[in-house]
Design an enzyme around this catalytic site. Structure first.
Site, PDB file in Angstrom:
ATOM      1  CB  CYS A 162      -0.992  -0.021   1.162  1.00 11.18           C
ATOM      2  SG  CYS A 162      -2.352   1.166   0.986  1.00 11.18           S
ATOM      3  CD  GLU A 213      -1.328  -6.066   5.683  1.00 15.08           C
ATOM      4  OE1 GLU A 213      -1.974  -5.008   5.848  1.00 15.08           O
ATOM      5  OE2 GLU A 213      -0.795  -6.385   4.586  1.00 15.08           O
ATOM      6  CG  HIS A 240      -3.533  -3.554   3.105  1.00 16.48           C
ATOM      7  ND1 HIS A 240      -2.596  -3.091   4.002  1.00 16.48           N
ATOM      8  CD2 HIS A 240      -4.037  -2.462   2.487  1.00 16.48           C
ATOM      9  CE1 HIS A 240      -2.532  -1.778   3.931  1.00 16.48           C
ATOM     10  NE2 HIS A 240      -3.398  -1.361   3.018  1.00 16.48           N
TER      11      HIS A 240
END
Length: 312
Positions: free
Chosen positions: A129, A241, A239
């Site tokens: 990001c 994660e 993202h």
């Protein structure tokens, strides 16, 4: 990608064997990866910088340990730390990619990584990001970002032909690649993107990175996943994660395929870090640097992150 193309794509993926480090090449099975901290918007005593705990869990889930990379250190301190860690992750956030401590540190590690890799000293870099946006700025040396309507949305990936031969995706199972191409598995939390047009119009970006996926906000097509041709430098505007470790927003995907995406992405980058032979000069120095010396705070009631590590 059409259905027939996707089928051929998946068959090819199934034929690819798991990535291994060639016989005779040393492997580091104790990788320690740095995660770059960034400024807190409204600092208070003891809380001037932070790292979202999801990035730490993400790397730990694939067998790495983590060292927080503090902001506003000297270049000499960053250079010494560079020699000690196996790779670095530039996380998402809201820091300035031009004038912050985050930006300065990222620039130093990026330069050190390119210099080292050019000499055969393997050191991977990952940007997520904001980190992705910083990589685009570092490589192009120009402000190329455009506003997009992508703040809080999950999207499928539109793969390019380069994905077939990419280091990043070649060992993903075929069923997961099918899901990534057809289901909204990748969470986006960004207001800025690099459009495909701007990327392809910049010679430095075109020569350095292979585009692996794109996305659209309905108006603009933007680049969402890249890997460098000649360096272990990788970036996702989305993202990976969050799927497994963040629960504060309803648009974060938690389906079985979304969770697998988290772990396959983490596994890839940690295996890249295992190719680095950097290490701390002593066990004591290593232990003092690890994230284990800090405790995360539960922030899910008031933040987009479930847990945050705060630093002075």
């Amino acid at each position: 990608m059409s259905g027939s193309s996707l089928l051929c794509f998946c068959v090819l993926l199934q034929c690819v064997s798991s990535a291994v480090i060639p016989t005779g090449v040393r492997r580091n099975d104790s990788p320690i990866i740095g995660v770059l901290a960034q400024e807190v918007k409204t600092p208070t005593p003891g809380k001037n910088a932070y790292i979202a705990a999801s990035y730490v869990k993400y790397l730990e889930s694939a067998g790495a340990r983590v060292v927080p990379v503090m902001i506003n250190k000297s270049e000499e301190e960053y250079t010494q730390l560079f020699k000690s860690i196996s790779g670095i992750l530039f996380p998402g956030g809201s820091a300035s990619i031009e004038s912050s401590g985050y930006a300065k540190a990222a620039g130093i590690f990026y330069r050190l990584a390119l210099e080292a890799n050019s000499k055969g000293d393997y050191f991977p870099v990952w940007g997520t990001c904001l980190g992705f946006e910083k990589l685009m700025l570092l490589t192009s040396e120009k402000k190329l970002l455009s506003r997009t309507n992508t703040s809080g949305v999950a999207l499928p990936l539109s793969f390019t032909s380069g994905t077939l031969t990419s280091r990043m995706f070649k060992d993903f199972p075929a069923h997961l690649m099918t899901s990534l191409a057809n289901e909204p598995l990748t969470e986006n939390s960004h207001k800025w993107s690099i459009t495909t047009k701007s990327f392809k119009g910049n010679e430095k970006l075109k020569k350095f990175y292979r585009i692996l996926s794109t996305n659209t906000d309905g108006q603009k097509e933007f680049v969402s996943t890249v890997e460098a041709y000649d360096y272990p430098v990788y970036g996702t505007q989305w993202h990976p994660e969050k799927n497994a470790f963040e629960w504060t927003r309803p648009y974060i995907p938690h389906t079985p395929s979304a969770i697998k995406t988290t772990f396959y992405m983490a596994d890839f980058f940690v295996n890249e870090a295992k190719k680095s032979l950097h290490s701390f000069s002593s066990q004591e120095e290593e232990q003092n640097a690890l994230i284990y010396n800090y405790s995360p705070s539960y922030t899910g009631k008031t933040s987009i992150f479930e847990q945050i590590y705060y630093f002075e």
